[in-house]
Scaffold this active site. Structure first.
Site, PDB file in Angstrom:
ATOM      1  N   GLY A  69       2.395 -12.595  14.348  1.00 50.58           N
ATOM      2  CA  GLY A  69       2.428 -13.708  13.401  1.00 50.58           C
ATOM      3  C   GLY A  69       1.998 -14.962  14.130  1.00 50.58           C
ATOM      4  O   GLY A  69       2.017 -15.006  15.361  1.00 50.58           O
TER       5      GLY A  69
ATOM      6  N   CYS B 234       3.199  -8.356  19.784  1.00 52.72           N
ATOM      7  CA  CYS B 234       2.872  -9.773  19.892  1.00 52.72           C
ATOM      8  C   CYS B 234       4.087 -10.647  19.533  1.00 52.72           C
ATOM      9  O   CYS B 234       5.072 -10.657  20.266  1.00 52.72           O
ATOM     10  CB  CYS B 234       1.662 -10.052  19.007  1.00 52.72           C
ATOM     11  SG  CYS B 234       0.876 -11.605  19.413  1.00 52.72           S
ATOM     12  N   TYR B 235       4.057 -11.340  18.390  1.00 52.51           N
ATOM     13  CA  TYR B 235       5.219 -12.167  18.026  1.00 52.51           C
ATOM     14  C   TYR B 235       6.484 -11.302  17.937  1.00 52.51           C
ATOM     15  O   TYR B 235       7.567 -11.720  18.355  1.00 52.51           O
ATOM     16  CB  TYR B 235       4.943 -12.850  16.683  1.00 52.51           C
ATOM     17  CG  TYR B 235       6.065 -13.736  16.187  1.00 52.51           C
ATOM     18  CD1 TYR B 235       6.388 -14.916  16.849  1.00 52.51           C
ATOM     19  CD2 TYR B 235       6.791 -13.383  15.053  1.00 52.51           C
ATOM     20  CE1 TYR B 235       7.414 -15.728  16.385  1.00 52.51           C
ATOM     21  CE2 TYR B 235       7.820 -14.197  14.584  1.00 52.51           C
ATOM     22  CZ  TYR B 235       8.126 -15.365  15.256  1.00 52.51           C
ATOM     23  OH  TYR B 235       9.150 -16.164  14.799  1.00 52.51           O
TER      24      TYR B 235
ATOM     25  N   HIS C 145      -2.269  -5.816  20.824  1.00 53.83           N
ATOM     26  CA  HIS C 145      -2.373  -5.203  19.497  1.00 53.83           C
ATOM     27  C   HIS C 145      -2.986  -3.803  19.598  1.00 53.83           C
ATOM     28  O   HIS C 145      -4.203  -3.685  19.732  1.00 53.83           O
ATOM     29  CB  HIS C 145      -3.264  -6.067  18.591  1.00 53.83           C
ATOM     30  CG  HIS C 145      -2.624  -7.352  18.192  1.00 53.83           C
ATOM     31  ND1 HIS C 145      -1.746  -7.448  17.140  1.00 53.83           N
ATOM     32  CD2 HIS C 145      -2.712  -8.595  18.716  1.00 53.83           C
ATOM     33  CE1 HIS C 145      -1.338  -8.697  17.022  1.00 53.83           C
ATOM     34  NE2 HIS C 145      -1.895  -9.417  17.973  1.00 53.83           N
TER      35      HIS C 145
ATOM     36  N   GLU D 280      -3.317  -1.784  17.214  1.00 53.34           N
ATOM     37  CA  GLU D 280      -3.938  -1.416  15.929  1.00 53.34           C
ATOM     38  C   GLU D 280      -5.401  -1.833  15.813  1.00 53.34           C
ATOM     39  O   GLU D 280      -6.097  -1.374  14.919  1.00 53.34           O
ATOM     40  CB  GLU D 280      -3.120  -2.000  14.765  1.00 53.34           C
ATOM     41  CG  GLU D 280      -3.170  -3.516  14.599  1.00 53.34           C
ATOM     42  CD  GLU D 280      -2.197  -4.286  15.503  1.00 53.34           C
ATOM     43  OE1 GLU D 280      -1.707  -3.703  16.488  1.00 53.34           O
ATOM     44  OE2 GLU D 280      -1.954  -5.471  15.232  1.00 53.34           O
TER      45      GLU D 280
ATOM     46  N   SER E   8      -9.843  -1.626 -16.946  1.00 52.35           N
ATOM     47  CA  SER E   8     -10.925  -2.577 -16.665  1.00 52.35           C
ATOM     48  C   SER E   8     -12.224  -1.855 -16.342  1.00 52.35           C
ATOM     49  O   SER E   8     -13.271  -2.475 -16.274  1.00 52.35           O
ATOM     50  CB  SER E   8     -10.538  -3.446 -15.468  1.00 52.35           C
ATOM     51  OG  SER E   8     -10.612  -2.671 -14.290  1.00 52.35           O
ATOM     52  N   GLY E   9     -12.136  -0.549 -16.087  1.00 52.86           N
ATOM     53  CA  GLY E   9     -13.335   0.187 -15.687  1.00 52.86           C
ATOM     54  C   GLY E   9     -13.456   0.248 -14.173  1.00 52.86           C
ATOM     55  O   GLY E   9     -14.277   0.974 -13.632  1.00 52.86           O
ATOM     56  N   GLY E  10     -12.635  -0.509 -13.460  1.00 51.54           N
ATOM     57  CA  GLY E  10     -12.607  -0.430 -12.000  1.00 51.54           C
ATOM     58  C   GLY E  10     -11.863   0.834 -11.579  1.00 51.54           C
ATOM     59  O   GLY E  10     -11.201   1.471 -12.411  1.00 51.54           O
TER      60      GLY E  10
ATOM     61  N   ASP F 285      -9.145   1.398  -9.800  1.00 53.70           N
ATOM     62  CA  ASP F 285      -7.676   1.481  -9.849  1.00 53.70           C
ATOM     63  C   ASP F 285      -7.168   1.775 -11.255  1.00 53.70           C
ATOM     64  O   ASP F 285      -6.417   2.720 -11.475  1.00 53.70           O
ATOM     65  CB  ASP F 285      -7.028   0.174  -9.362  1.00 53.70           C
ATOM     66  CG  ASP F 285      -7.555  -0.254  -8.019  1.00 53.70           C
ATOM     67  OD1 ASP F 285      -8.072   0.616  -7.306  1.00 53.70           O
ATOM     68  OD2 ASP F 285      -7.460  -1.448  -7.690  1.00 53.70           O
ATOM     69  N   SER F 286      -7.597   0.938 -12.206  1.00 49.60           N
ATOM     70  CA  SER F 286      -7.076   1.164 -13.560  1.00 49.60           C
ATOM     71  C   SER F 286      -7.634   2.468 -14.121  1.00 49.60           C
ATOM     72  O   SER F 286      -6.986   3.121 -14.940  1.00 49.60           O
ATOM     73  CB  SER F 286      -7.373  -0.020 -14.470  1.00 49.60           C
ATOM     74  OG  SER F 286      -8.740  -0.172 -14.668  1.00 49.60           O
ATOM     75  N   SER F 287      -8.831   2.880 -13.672  1.00 50.25           N
ATOM     76  CA  SER F 287      -9.384   4.145 -14.159  1.00 50.25           C
ATOM     77  C   SER F 287      -8.528   5.320 -13.708  1.00 50.25           C
ATOM     78  O   SER F 287      -8.199   6.211 -14.496  1.00 50.25           O
ATOM     79  CB  SER F 287     -10.806   4.349 -13.643  1.00 50.25           C
ATOM     80  OG  SER F 287     -11.642   3.368 -14.169  1.00 50.25           O
TER      81      SER F 287
ATOM     82  N   LYS G 123      -6.941   0.960  -1.515  1.00 51.91           N
ATOM     83  CA  LYS G 123      -8.107   1.292  -2.345  1.00 51.91           C
ATOM     84  C   LYS G 123      -8.778   2.613  -1.926  1.00 51.91           C
ATOM     85  O   LYS G 123      -9.081   3.451  -2.771  1.00 51.91           O
ATOM     86  CB  LYS G 123      -9.097   0.141  -2.251  1.00 51.91           C
ATOM     87  CG  LYS G 123     -10.337   0.270  -3.073  1.00 51.91           C
ATOM     88  CD  LYS G 123     -10.176  -0.171  -4.504  1.00 51.91           C
ATOM     89  CE  LYS G 123     -10.147  -1.653  -4.696  1.00 51.91           C
ATOM     90  NZ  LYS G 123      -9.864  -2.038  -6.073  1.00 51.91           N
TER      91      LYS G 123
END
Ligand code: XMP
Length: 514
Positions: free
Chosen positions: A59, A86-87, A173, A175, A227-229, A231-233, A370
């Site tokens: 952070g 780190c933090y 880090h 990652e 929405s056709g995207g 996720d909602s699909s 996603k």
């Protein structure tokens, strides 16, 4: 089934999401939680998952800074392995009475650490490791019950562990890709230290989600904003699998959709037996946006008008449940990331009404990123065209028209967008790119068309590569493809005199222009 889980405590670090993703890449479930999570809350989570480890993220803070976020020190006594990065590393040392000195400036970049003891999380590593460090404060000394595991010239305690308990800290880090053996270090933490079983994958969610929808909705009805995207699909297909005729998907056309979007949605979902209604509300949205040029204002207007249109459609059906395609990053962004900045107000169909009286809101994709949603889409056998759909912002083309929005501009950018999409898809590059689209800028410039002077719009082409949209690089598209795009846009759209290619990474830019 309860999956082994590693919690990531979020101190507002820019790599927080990356840590969770890296763990998931090891087939172990990971979730980001607020940094001040209490032992009771962790016990509660343990009812549905096996919390086997915790990572305290980095952070932008100094432990000595007023208002710097803190964790509940009681979590150190839970017997759950902990890794501070780190933090997080500095905080654990600070809370355990180690010596942490504030740095006068932030240091970041590649460092070579000398490994003192290749044990536990550092098993199989050393004697020198190339790592990515970024820090202000430095841990100088440790209390009796801790031991130093690695150091650099400027950082006398670059890694440590508790002598008895499973508590570790890294100043670096693991990652990020610049830490050469970062994945090995995380692997050690996940499997050697936390003893997790690698049995989680995003696809394992499908049956569970379908069952959950079925049992929550029972014999009632549900609606979903489509929405056709992607996720909602995917959420729509899941819900339709669970509920069949008792689901209604509502697609609101606000007039800023991509070319042929409403038809695509009607056909694709209709073919699969999903109940869809398309609400055509273009005029309403245009009217509301009249005179506004501020991007945030435009986003908010579209968001709230969307809710109104959706509410009206929903009321006619009188459904008891609302299903949403909210994914994991949406939840983090709108939820508890209180230690990081809001860059843009995101509107998507995931931000839907609380005001309508639903018995419950169901979010079957709430735990996925996603690309994990894409894996689920594939597993469900959804058409390729859907699996590889580009993400599309909720406010649509309205945030790709800089400044004031008009019907003509929307038409123009829609056509330019179709040219970019068609040309990129022709090359076969589409699946390896995150997004490719056109932006209608406010800049007008002189050109020459035929034999006469022309004064017209400038279209910007934005094509980016990314894994999860938090960072992105502009794509190095071959010049002949860019040339074809530019030629087609200026030929087919007489109002456009110039086409430019956006060569900015994210950060410092964002992907969308507004
Ligand atoms: P930025 O522009 O913030 O975009 O770099 C990151 C990703 O998010 C998409 N985006 C949105 N998605 N509602 C959405 O569902 C929104 O309001 C929104 N704004 C941006 C953008 O297309 C990119 O993939």
């Amino acid at each position: 089934m309860k999956y082994d889980t590693i919690l990531v405590l979020d101190f507002g670090g820019q790599y927080c999401n990356l840590i969770a993703r890296r763990i998931r890449e090891h087939s172990v479930y990971s979730e980001i939680v607020p940094c001040d999570i209490t032992t009771e809350e962790i016990e509660e989570m343990n009812k549905t998952m096996n919390v086997k480890g915790m990572i305290l993220s980095g952070g932008p803070w100094s432990v000595y800074q007023e208002g710097a976020p803190k964790f509940d020190p009681k979590i150190l006594d839970m017997g759950i392995p902990i890794l501070g990065l780190c933090y997080g590393h500095q905080m654990i040392a600070y809370f355990s009475d180690g010596k942490v000195e504030p740095g006068s400036k932030r240091e970041y970049g590649i460092a070579y650490v000398t490994i003192n003891k290749s044990v536990g999380i550092l098993k199989g590593l050393g004697p020198k490791e190339k790592v990515w460090m970024s820090h202000g404060d430095t841990v100088y000394d440790l209390p009796e019950d801790y031991e130093m595991l690695a150091f650099t010239e400027s950082c006398p305690v670059a890694a440590y562990r508790h002598k008895i308990r499973q508590i570790y800290g890294f100043q670096w880090h693991p990652e990020v890709v610049h830490t050469e053996n970062g994945m090995k270090m995380l692997h050690n933490f996940i499997f050697e230290v936390c003893k997790c079983e690698a049995n989680w994958n995003p696809e394992s969610l499908v049956d569970k989600a379908v069952k959950e929808i079925r049992s929550t909705v029972g014999n009632s009805t549900a609606i979903i904003g489509l929405s056709g995207g992607i996720d909602s699909s995917v959420a729509t297909f899941m819900a339709s699998k669970a509920l069949g005729e008792r689901l209604l998907a509502i697609f609101v056309d606000h007039g800023f959709m991509r070319f042929g979007e409403a038809e695509f949605v009607e056909e694709t979902f209709g073919k699969q037996g999903v109940n869809v209604v398309v609400v055509r509300a273009q005029k309403r949205f245009l009217k509301k946006l009249e005179g506004y040029i501020d991007p945030e204002k435009k986003r908010k207007i579209i968001g709230s008008e969307f809710i109104r249109v959706f509410e009206e459609a929903a009321k006619k059906i009188d459904a008891d449940y609302l299903i949403q395609g909210t994914i994991y990053p949406d939840r983090i962004e709108s939820g508890f990331r209180k230690h990081s900045d809001t860059i843009k107000t995101h509107h998507n169909v995931g931000g839907l009404p609380e005001k309508i009286d639903f018995k419950a809101i169901i979010e079957p994709l709430r735990d996925l990123y996603k690309d994990e949603v894409r894996a689920v889409a594939k597993k469900m056998g959804l058409p390729d065209k859907l699996v590889h759909r580009q993400p599309f912002p909720g406010p649509g083309l309205a945030v790709r028209i800089i400044g004031a929005v008009t019907k003509e501009k929307a038409e123009l950018v829609r056509k330019a967008d179709k040219i970019v999409t068609d040309e990129i898809e022709l090359t076969g590059l589409g699946n390896s790119l995150w997004q490719y689209f056109a932006v209608l800028t406010e800049t007008k410039s002189t050109g020459v068309k035929g034999d006469s002077r022309a004064y017209g719009y400038t279209v910007a082409v934005r094509i980016v590569e990314s894994k999860e949209a938090m960072t992105a690089g502009f794509a190095k598209i071959p010049y002949d493809v860019l040339e074809k795009i530019s030629t087609r846009i200026t030929n087919e759209l007489p109002q456009v005199t110039r086409v430019v290619y956006d060569i900015t990474h994210k950060p410092p830019a964002t992907i969308e222009w507004e």
